[in-house]
Design a protein around this motif. Structure first.
Motif, short mmCIF file in Angstrom:
data_model
loop_
_atom_site.label_atom_id
_atom_site.label_comp_id
_atom_site.label_asym_id
_atom_site.label_seq_id
_atom_site.Cartn_x
_atom_site.Cartn_y
_atom_site.Cartn_z
N GLU A 1 0.85 -1.18 0.00
CA GLU A 1 0.00 0.00 0.00
C GLU A 1 0.89 1.23 0.00
OE1 GLU A 1 -1.22 1.09 4.47
OE2 GLU A 1 -1.95 -0.90 3.84
N LEU A 2 0.40 2.31 -0.58
CA LEU A 2 1.16 3.55 -0.61
C LEU A 2 1.18 4.20 0.77
CD1 LEU A 2 -0.11 5.07 -3.97
CD2 LEU A 2 2.29 4.76 -3.38
N VAL A 3 2.32 4.74 1.14
CA VAL A 3 2.41 5.51 2.38
C VAL A 3 1.83 6.89 2.10
CG1 VAL A 3 3.97 6.51 4.08
CG2 VAL A 3 4.45 4.24 3.13
N VAL B 1 6.26 2.69 -0.30
CA VAL B 1 5.22 1.67 -0.16
C VAL B 1 5.46 0.87 1.11
CG1 VAL B 1 4.78 1.45 -2.63
CG2 VAL B 1 6.54 0.03 -1.56
N LYS B 2 4.38 0.39 1.68
CA LYS B 2 4.47 -0.44 2.89
C LYS B 2 3.97 -1.84 2.56
CE LYS B 2 1.58 0.06 6.37
NZ LYS B 2 0.92 0.59 7.59
N ARG B 3 4.70 -2.84 3.01
CA ARG B 3 4.29 -4.23 2.77
C ARG B 3 3.16 -4.59 3.73
NH1 ARG B 3 6.68 -8.75 0.23
NH2 ARG B 3 5.12 -10.38 0.33
N ASP C 1 15.04 -5.05 -2.54
CA ASP C 1 14.75 -4.87 -1.11
C ASP C 1 13.27 -4.55 -0.88
OD1 ASP C 1 14.84 -2.37 -2.25
OD2 ASP C 1 16.03 -1.44 -0.67
N VAL C 2 12.61 -3.96 -1.89
CA VAL C 2 11.17 -3.73 -1.78
C VAL C 2 10.42 -5.05 -1.96
CG1 VAL C 2 9.17 -2.60 -2.84
CG2 VAL C 2 11.28 -1.32 -2.49
N MET C 3 10.88 -5.88 -2.90
CA MET C 3 10.25 -7.18 -3.10
C MET C 3 10.33 -8.05 -1.84
SD MET C 3 11.56 -8.27 -6.88
CE MET C 3 11.40 -7.19 -8.29
N GLU C 4 11.41 -7.87 -1.09
CA GLU C 4 11.65 -8.72 0.07
C GLU C 4 11.21 -8.09 1.39
OE1 GLU C 4 12.63 -11.77 -0.39
OE2 GLU C 4 12.75 -11.39 -2.54
N GLY D 1 4.67 -4.71 7.28
CA GLY D 1 4.82 -3.47 8.03
C GLY D 1 6.04 -2.66 7.66
N GLU D 2 6.99 -3.26 6.93
CA GLU D 2 8.20 -2.53 6.55
C GLU D 2 7.92 -1.62 5.36
OE1 GLU D 2 11.77 -5.53 7.97
OE2 GLU D 2 11.14 -5.56 5.87
N ILE D 3 8.71 -0.55 5.26
CA ILE D 3 8.51 0.47 4.22
C ILE D 3 9.74 0.55 3.33
CG2 ILE D 3 8.24 2.96 3.82
CD1 ILE D 3 6.56 3.08 6.36
#
Length: 262
Positions: free
Chosen positions: A45-47, A64-66, A111-114, A118-120
């Protein structure tokens, strides 16, 4: 002459009025919604915050937030978007992005894929028709597409037989790299088994070429793992340059001292 001056004054005022009414380039863009459309939209989701509109290039960055859903296998991705003015009018639309191989796709870093729940992380898109069509822009919406087929589910425990095959090959590749490392370590300690070391290196390099040529069939985790093993092999190979002739005590199990060579 006086009449001409009045006409010029009116003309100047009209020009200034038109300039002042012209929409300026935005300083920031804000998500119209934090929800992301597309087959990968459920994963992120977009922050919600104001993001700086690019001044010197068309690269627009955002966060983006996972979410809590786990990942799944895909090899191609695409990023789409729409940009709106203050009244919700579409200024630029790119909602049907072409899919690109994830091994060469810059806007979605590994790093975004992984990211864990809750991580951004930070992503970017390259805005088409920048900056001409963005005067008066206020908000944007994002879409993330992939080549996940309709039978795929967002489930960490589900993996195809194809995924398992690549995992097995990566296991074999890493085992060869570790074997090469073992031989080099022994050589550095004085026991030179050069043929075994060269065989292990040749096999590892051959498998690396095969895996490099098949990245489009791997998922993101497998590609990331491949990159780590390649880096590991490069570092191990550098050890060979540190092995000195005087350090070698035996060659292929034959003690050099017994041969009178030391």
């Amino acid at each position: 002459m006086k009449k001409l001056g009045i006409i010029l004054s009116v003309s100047t005022l009209l020009t200034l009025s038109l300039v002042s009414c012209k929409e300026k380039q935005p300083e920031t863009l804000r998500p119209v919604t934090t929800e992301i459309d597309g087959t990968l939209g459920a994963l992120y989701e977009l922050v919600e915050e104001d993001y700086k509109f690019p001044e010197h290039s068309n690269e627009f960055e955002f966060k983006v937030k996972r979410n809590e859903l786990e990942g799944h296998s895909y090899s191609k991705i695409g990023v789409g978007y729409e940009v709106y003015d203050k009244n919700g009018k579409v200024l630029v639309s790119e909602m049907h992005p072409s899919l690109e191989d994830i091994s060469s796709w810059a806007p979605i870093p590994f790093d975004v894929m992984e990211l864990k729940s809750g991580e951004i992380g930070t992503m970017s898109i390259r805005l088409k028709d920048w900056p001409d069509k963005y005067a008066g822009a206020k908000t944007f919406k994002l879409i993330l597409e992939s080549n996940i087929n309709e039978e795929s589910t967002i489930n960490a425990n589900s993996s195809s037989s194809s995924d398992n095959d690549w995992d097995a090959l990566l296991d074999d590749y890493e085992a060869l790299v570790n074997e090469y490392d073992k031989f080099l370590t022994e050589m550095k300690s004085g026991n030179m088994d050069s043929q075994s070391a060269m065989n292990a290196l040749a096999e590892a390099q051959a498998m690396q070429e095969k895996l490099d040529g098949s990245k489009s069939e791997m998922n993101s985790k497998q590609i990331k793992r491949l990159g780590k093993i390649v880096t590991k092999l490069t570092k191990i190979a550098a050890k060979s340059a540190t092995i000195k002739t005087n350090d070698i005590k035996s060659v292929n199990g034959v003690n050099l001292k017994d041969l009178g060579l030391q």
